[in-house]
Design a protein around this motif. Sequence first.
Motif, mmCIF file in Angstrom:
data_model
loop_
_atom_site.group_PDB
_atom_site.id
_atom_site.type_symbol
_atom_site.label_atom_id
_atom_site.label_comp_id
_atom_site.label_asym_id
_atom_site.label_seq_id
_atom_site.Cartn_x
_atom_site.Cartn_y
_atom_site.Cartn_z
ATOM 1 N N GLU B 52 0.811 -1.212 0.000
ATOM 2 C CA GLU B 52 0.000 0.000 0.000
ATOM 3 C C GLU B 52 0.848 1.268 0.000
ATOM 4 O OE1 GLU B 52 -3.261 0.697 -0.109
ATOM 5 O OE2 GLU B 52 -3.684 -1.380 -0.572
ATOM 6 N N TYR B 407 -21.024 -17.134 11.809
ATOM 7 C CA TYR B 407 -19.645 -17.173 11.332
ATOM 8 C C TYR B 407 -18.669 -17.629 12.403
ATOM 9 C CZ TYR B 407 -21.667 -14.674 7.421
ATOM 10 O OH TYR B 407 -22.437 -14.317 6.351
ATOM 11 N N LYS B 416 -10.764 -20.762 8.289
ATOM 12 C CA LYS B 416 -9.629 -19.994 7.771
ATOM 13 C C LYS B 416 -8.625 -20.875 7.035
ATOM 14 C CE LYS B 416 -6.591 -19.985 11.811
ATOM 15 N NZ LYS B 416 -7.114 -21.249 12.342
ATOM 16 N N SER B 443 -14.858 -13.151 4.698
ATOM 17 C CA SER B 443 -14.735 -11.694 4.728
ATOM 18 C C SER B 443 -15.469 -11.129 5.936
ATOM 19 C CB SER B 443 -15.233 -11.065 3.423
ATOM 20 O OG SER B 443 -16.594 -11.353 3.228
ATOM 21 N N LYS B 446 -13.260 -11.686 8.868
ATOM 22 C CA LYS B 446 -12.116 -10.780 8.838
ATOM 23 C C LYS B 446 -12.551 -9.404 9.330
ATOM 24 C CE LYS B 446 -8.631 -9.027 5.668
ATOM 25 N NZ LYS B 446 -9.151 -7.672 5.472
ATOM 26 N N LYS B 452 -12.882 -5.923 16.079
ATOM 27 C CA LYS B 452 -12.480 -6.287 17.438
ATOM 28 C C LYS B 452 -11.136 -5.628 17.765
ATOM 29 C CE LYS B 452 -13.414 -9.000 20.929
ATOM 30 N NZ LYS B 452 -14.677 -8.760 21.584
ATOM 31 N N GLN B 454 -9.856 -3.054 16.351
ATOM 32 C CA GLN B 454 -9.982 -1.615 16.434
ATOM 33 C C GLN B 454 -10.608 -1.206 17.768
ATOM 34 O OE1 GLN B 454 -12.459 0.416 13.627
ATOM 35 N NE2 GLN B 454 -11.080 2.151 13.543
ATOM 36 N N ALA B 455 -11.579 -1.998 18.217
ATOM 37 C CA ALA B 455 -12.207 -1.705 19.500
ATOM 38 C C ALA B 455 -11.173 -1.781 20.613
ATOM 39 C CB ALA B 455 -13.342 -2.681 19.754
ATOM 40 N N ARG B 457 -7.983 -1.325 20.317
ATOM 41 C CA ARG B 457 -7.079 -0.185 20.215
ATOM 42 C C ARG B 457 -7.765 1.083 20.723
ATOM 43 N NH1 ARG B 457 -5.296 -0.680 14.788
ATOM 44 N NH2 ARG B 457 -6.931 0.779 14.250
ATOM 45 N N ALA B 458 -9.033 1.217 20.369
ATOM 46 C CA ALA B 458 -9.783 2.388 20.814
ATOM 47 C C ALA B 458 -9.832 2.428 22.331
ATOM 48 C CB ALA B 458 -11.189 2.357 20.226
ATOM 49 N N LYS B 459 -10.023 1.270 22.915
ATOM 50 C CA LYS B 459 -10.091 1.204 24.369
ATOM 51 C C LYS B 459 -8.760 1.637 24.977
ATOM 52 C CE LYS B 459 -10.847 -2.147 27.936
ATOM 53 N NZ LYS B 459 -10.806 -3.575 28.161
ATOM 54 N N ARG B 461 -6.497 3.516 23.660
ATOM 55 C CA ARG B 461 -6.258 4.939 23.445
ATOM 56 C C ARG B 461 -7.121 5.761 24.381
ATOM 57 N NH1 ARG B 461 -3.504 5.874 18.429
ATOM 58 N NH2 ARG B 461 -4.171 8.023 18.432
ATOM 59 N N PHE B 462 -8.347 5.296 24.594
ATOM 60 C CA PHE B 462 -9.266 6.008 25.478
ATOM 61 C C PHE B 462 -8.700 6.018 26.899
ATOM 62 C CE2 PHE B 462 -13.141 5.740 28.223
ATOM 63 C CZ PHE B 462 -13.582 7.032 28.016
ATOM 64 N N GLU B 463 -8.207 4.873 27.312
ATOM 65 C CA GLU B 463 -7.668 4.794 28.666
ATOM 66 C C GLU B 463 -6.408 5.630 28.806
ATOM 67 O OE1 GLU B 463 -7.508 0.622 29.145
ATOM 68 O OE2 GLU B 463 -9.632 0.509 29.699
ATOM 69 N N ARG B 465 -5.780 8.239 27.174
ATOM 70 C CA ARG B 465 -6.173 9.641 27.176
ATOM 71 C C ARG B 465 -6.670 10.053 28.558
ATOM 72 N NH1 ARG B 465 -10.924 12.493 26.189
ATOM 73 N NH2 ARG B 465 -10.560 14.547 25.276
ATOM 74 N N PRO C 45 -18.561 -1.806 21.400
ATOM 75 C CA PRO C 45 -17.678 -1.492 20.272
ATOM 76 C C PRO C 45 -16.537 -0.547 20.604
ATOM 77 C CG PRO C 45 -19.724 -0.293 20.078
ATOM 78 C CD PRO C 45 -19.887 -1.188 21.264
ATOM 79 N N GLN C 46 -16.466 -0.048 21.814
ATOM 80 C CA GLN C 46 -15.355 0.813 22.230
ATOM 81 C C GLN C 46 -15.243 2.091 21.412
ATOM 82 O OE1 GLN C 46 -13.812 0.152 24.969
ATOM 83 N NE2 GLN C 46 -14.656 -1.887 25.234
ATOM 84 N N GLN C 48 -16.478 4.751 22.505
ATOM 85 C CA GLN C 48 -16.404 5.746 23.573
ATOM 86 C C GLN C 48 -17.227 6.972 23.218
ATOM 87 O OE1 GLN C 48 -14.912 4.339 25.899
ATOM 88 N NE2 GLN C 48 -13.360 3.026 25.003
ATOM 89 N N PRO C 125 -12.392 11.071 21.985
ATOM 90 C CA PRO C 125 -12.129 10.203 23.141
ATOM 91 C C PRO C 125 -10.955 9.263 22.934
ATOM 92 C CG PRO C 125 -14.021 9.410 21.932
ATOM 93 C CD PRO C 125 -13.605 10.677 21.271
ATOM 94 N N VAL C 126 -10.532 9.083 21.691
ATOM 95 C CA VAL C 126 -9.464 8.110 21.457
ATOM 96 C C VAL C 126 -8.220 8.763 20.854
ATOM 97 C CG1 VAL C 126 -10.981 6.130 21.272
ATOM 98 C CG2 VAL C 126 -10.495 7.465 19.245
ATOM 99 N N ASP C 127 -8.122 10.090 20.979
ATOM 100 C CA ASP C 127 -6.948 10.806 20.455
ATOM 101 C C ASP C 127 -6.659 10.474 18.999
ATOM 102 O OD1 ASP C 127 -6.490 12.238 22.675
ATOM 103 O OD2 ASP C 127 -4.982 10.897 23.528
ATOM 104 N N THR C 145 -13.131 6.045 15.658
ATOM 105 C CA THR C 145 -14.182 5.065 15.926
ATOM 106 C C THR C 145 -15.520 5.511 15.358
ATOM 107 O OG1 THR C 145 -14.737 6.098 18.017
ATOM 108 C CG2 THR C 145 -13.076 4.368 18.074
ATOM 109 N N TRP C 171 -13.675 -6.006 0.890
ATOM 110 C CA TRP C 171 -14.856 -6.342 0.096
ATOM 111 C C TRP C 171 -15.524 -7.581 0.686
ATOM 112 C CZ3 TRP C 171 -15.459 -10.034 -4.289
ATOM 113 C CH2 TRP C 171 -16.692 -9.867 -4.914
ATOM 114 N N ASN C 172 -16.873 -7.597 0.647
ATOM 115 C CA ASN C 172 -17.586 -8.653 1.362
ATOM 116 C C ASN C 172 -17.983 -9.836 0.486
ATOM 117 O OD1 ASN C 172 -19.536 -7.540 -0.177
ATOM 118 N ND2 ASN C 172 -20.765 -6.751 1.515
#
Lengths: 349, 813, 199
Positions: B52, B407, B416, B443, B446, B452, B454-455, B457-459, B461-463, B465, C45-46, C48, C125-127, C145, C171-172
């Motif tokens: 990429e 799934y 897989k 797919s 995936k 999951k 991303q969630a 990671r978001a968590k 990052r949130f913590e 922060r 889903p986090q 936030q 919330p997630v910077d 998010t 792609w699905n």
Amino acid sequence: MAFKIASSPHVTQNLHTSTVMQRVILCLLPGLVVQCAFFGWGTLVQVLLAIIVALSAEAAVMKLRNRSIKASLSDNSAMLTAILIGVAIPPLAPWWMIVIGTTFAIIVVKHLYGGLGHNLFNPAMAAYVLLLISFPVQMTTWIAPSTVVMHSPSVLDSLQLIFNIGAHVNMDQFRLGIDGVAMATPLDTLKTDLSMGLTRTESMTKAIFDGATGVGWFWVNLAYLGGGLVLLKLKAIRWHISTGVLAGLFVASSVGFLLSPDTQGSPLFHLFSGATMLAAFFIATDPVTAATSPRGRIIFGALIGVLVYIIRTQGGYPDAFAFAVLLANLCAPFIDYYVRPRSYGHSTS
Amino acid sequence: MLTLLDQLDKGTLWRSHGGIHPPEVKFLSNGTPIAKLPLAKTYLVPVPQVGENCTLAVKVGDTVLKGTPLTQGNSIWHLPVHAPTSGTIVAIEPRVSNHASALPVNTCVIEADGKDTWCELVPNELDSLSHQQIIDKIHHSGVAGMGGAAFPSHIKLNPASEIDLVIINGVECEPYISSDDRLMREYSQNILAGIGIIYRLLTPKRIVIAIEDNKPEAIKAMQVAVAQSALPAGSVRVTVIPTKYPSGGEKQLIQIITGREVPSGAIPAKLGIVVHNVGTAFAIYQAVVQGKPLVERVVTVTGKNVGKPGNYWIPIGTPVAHVLAETEFKPDPEQKIIIGGPMMGHALANIHVPILKGTNCVLVPSNQEIDTTPDEKACIRCGECANVCPALLLPQQLFWHAKAEEYDKAATFNLKDCIECGCCSYVCPSDIPLVEYYRIAKSALKQAADEKQQAERAKQRFEARLARLEEEKLAREAKAREAAERRQATMTGTDKNAVAEAMARIAAKKAAVQASDNTANVVTTAELKDAPQGKAAVAAAIARAKAKKAAAANAEDSDTSNVVTVKVSDAPSSPTGAISQDEPLSQKDKVAAAIARAKAKKAAQQTDKAQLETTDTADTADNASELTAADDKKAKVAAAVARAKAKKAAQQAETKTEDSLSQTTTTEAESTSYTLGEVNADAAIDDAEAIKKAKVAAAVARAKAKKAAQAVLTTAEPNTASKVEVEPELESVEDSQTQSSLALPSAKETVDSVATGSLADVQSAKPTSEPIETASLSSDELKKARIAATIAKAKAKKAAQEAHASSDSSVND
Amino acid sequence: MSTILIAVILLTLLALVFGVLLGFAALKFKVEGNPIVDELEAILPQTQCGQCGYPGCRPYAQAIANGDKVNKCPPGGTATMEKLADLMGVEPEPLNAEAQSQVKKVAFIREDECIGCTKCIQACPVDAIIGAGKLMHTVLTTDCTGCDLCVEPCPVDCIDMLPVTQNLKNWNWRLNAIPVTLLQETGDKETMLEEDKRC
């Protein structure tokens, strides 16, 4: 013009469900012929009656479900079910029994569960069990094989008996052996004799037996075995279930026979009596209600074999394939859950 | 017990599970030598193709030679793409991709000049190159796996672990494809040279060239080449394997050659094995020895609907349409065009897509040859699929779960590990498109896994922060405390103001944290921030005054006044406020506009005070018309704004607040007109300054307008409408700005008419009047930014509905 | 009499044994914290986003554990709600917010309009927004998010929520969704094929 899109693969082999079913039906024919030879035209009448009922029931349900009647009838699965019921019930059973049985098999056992591929139980065997527990007398009244019978039923006799017209024909006369004694099936005879305190060898001297196995029944089983081997050759079925059934029955009956030769039938007797070969190659191998993995199928088959032996020797009914198959059907999801093949790249644990 | 190497030397083969024997149709295409096709007019080169991270090395209009790199990148995962012919780049835009999805991807469109001139090629003497140089050559030549997957080859040639065995994959198990077959027959020497390079880089114990037994000529050619090669005797051998699909799959081939299984989720290198395609070996030879980048490949064009089936050297990027046109394609009404083989290839929805590095076949079957897939029927659980599955999966269980969209359950059946070879669909008596179900399930899985991740990671990052905010808060408190202590120590109470200020600040900060969600407060402070724009000194004075007051207020209870104090007293310490008069016009203009928008936004949020705000803006009405008449230039600005407002006003005519607004307009107007009048009197007229400030004022005006508009239309729906209004306004203001400096005569006329218009509007006491009043406010503020700020402040105070706040503002004035 | 005595003694002994067992188990298998909260949080889903009315996903998980409703998470959609209901053993109920769109979105800052006020940075919330005062900001799309929280504070309304586009990687595989092109409609580009038809 337009470009067609489809997922790969773009080629398929030309073996469809209807072909598979057709092959199974064709391989049933030798057994059917031998059965007719020994037990008269009754079986053929029953089979034809069952086919008509099954196809009508199938068409009716498809109509109700707003599905394609043609597609459903052309997959031959209803016809196969009908033939199996036809050969399984006594040749001179009254017509309403086969109608009830077949209708139940198609409508309740098959379509109420979602149609082909979704039924939990083997439709033919579920119907058989329904008839057996509802009409035990008629279902256990087999006529004597033609070689040892006093009077063989003619086509007319068979039709009259099945459709209950013309009072002069009596069912009992076709059950009389040449010695003038009413005959039961070999399995039934042995069971009764053993319960009356006779030994196996004493029982085996009766006219219905020819030394080791039942008269006629041996040839019927042999014919089904032959048909089954052709099926294996055609790859319409795989060996796992049939082998499992026969091995299970053989091992169980051998153990029993060795422990108590006087009160148990020999392995040969078990393998060539009753519906053994029919069930091993044509009934238990119904893929819809069996386990799915190769190992699971061997277990599934062996379970049927052992169950058959146990019910034959300990249970109240002379033959037990219907019960054994239904019980194994119940276990199939359980077997599938625990018996999974090791996938490529996974360790055995 | 033989070792693996002995077994390899003996040619022992192991059995891979399952597999099928679809009818072979290789004879259609493997009879003729590899030919060349005429050049296409345009070439479509997707950028990037693999990896990429890259940047374009060319732009539209550039002339490129054959082999010029189109992309550049630093990442090891970046694989350069090269121009397939000489010509001009006419476009770089999204085009339909050669992918099952037919989604558009960024594509370089090259118009060929027909000369097909190579760029400068540097042939190399192999012995003089170091390993790294060879790998770099392969990397920069863009060599990717030619078997279909197009994995960057240089990565496979530079593995982290020790490699014992290299398998050269010449199996080609797809029933129609013969490109590797022809390549091996015709270029066996070059392939061997490529294998030699691989041998040098990886120094494996053995190299096995695996070929299916349905390609006797290729086997013979390769055996001859091996016998003639300079590689150590016994290190390379040709192993013939029985024909079965999918023996050419990497995992299956490894199983057949070595009897070992690649662990699930791992790569073959973990077993010390690397698999390369014969085409890749050839490309490596070309890249290293000849210095040629990968710009063309052998493609099998076959099927009954092609007039000239065969193998062709086709430049990468050639549109499939061109290939078909040159090979006498006769389409059926319902034509399937398959890229790749019939077992794993994807059907194209559009033939204007390029040949890619991994495209080994274009299959154009007739409808008799490859039938339309019949309708899916019910699964009878026959288990044939499990019998042929090379990955030893239970396809029907996967199917049940995939169809029911369970799934996660499908995943427990090792979905897989499915290689999508299509054997299960091939044998299915019920014609179920199993592979399609698996792909959809895969797919979806995936995507779920990505979500999951991303969630998670978001968590994190949130913590992180939250932790950071907490830390900052503590640090701020500590600093404030320290400062207060220091001040107390040094000033010893002589400077009461300073002490009061410091104390107020500390107290206010605490309060600010508590009251941070109070919108009214925020508004107030923000407005006040504007105050010190004019002069830091003045602001400081105000701040001092405030500080005193606030200190007193603090002693009582008001949170709001605390915040006010703090912000104001902070202001002098940062003289570079948001708006500085010394700054260049353009920058200032932009900032002003931004502030204007900011204010507008803020105001809109204060829905509860909307009514009051509206009247605030409205009450400047009278002064507006007067001022417009007074100053031509500025009036022009106002006029332009007014015009825009008028439009808006018309739209707002039927709002339900109509009556109430008109009433408040009249009542409130008197009270504020006093303040404004005073302001005007004080104003010193400085033209140059005024023009600059005009922009500021205009911006403020816009902000007000927006505020007013949103106040009137209290429901959500008109928000967009008012936003739309702001934009033309901005333009008109700027236009008029330019005009005003030129002092066009026509300006006056406009001014007059608009002024009259606005006056009329005011008199008619409709809600439509407020925008115009806002406009006049802008001309008002032209005089001095400070005064403007004061007005703003006053309004803010009012808006906050704080009784003592308004008295504050009068003190400041 | 003695039978009663024996029974009493026996029961007492049993009670003692089980008491010791239970006490031991309580120590041995002690669980720190409330595991259900962790499980609930793992389902959320986090984003936030605070649309549930709680400042983040964990507080909402705690609230659910304390008996709050499971239908307050619009970003999670019906699937998340069902999982939560399943875990809590309650009946699934429709989402409180109308499922405006289940399409995943990410924030996008129109960069030439951004004034660099940092308000969105503070709101995120997630910077996932980077930038500094008076300098342009931008969104890290991989970390965004799609919670919407930055849109409101933006003083100049320069933040859009854009749906995540499909690409070759995500792609699905819904082949039926691909429009089929009829060649006659596309005109001159297809002349090649039209010519071929004559052959």
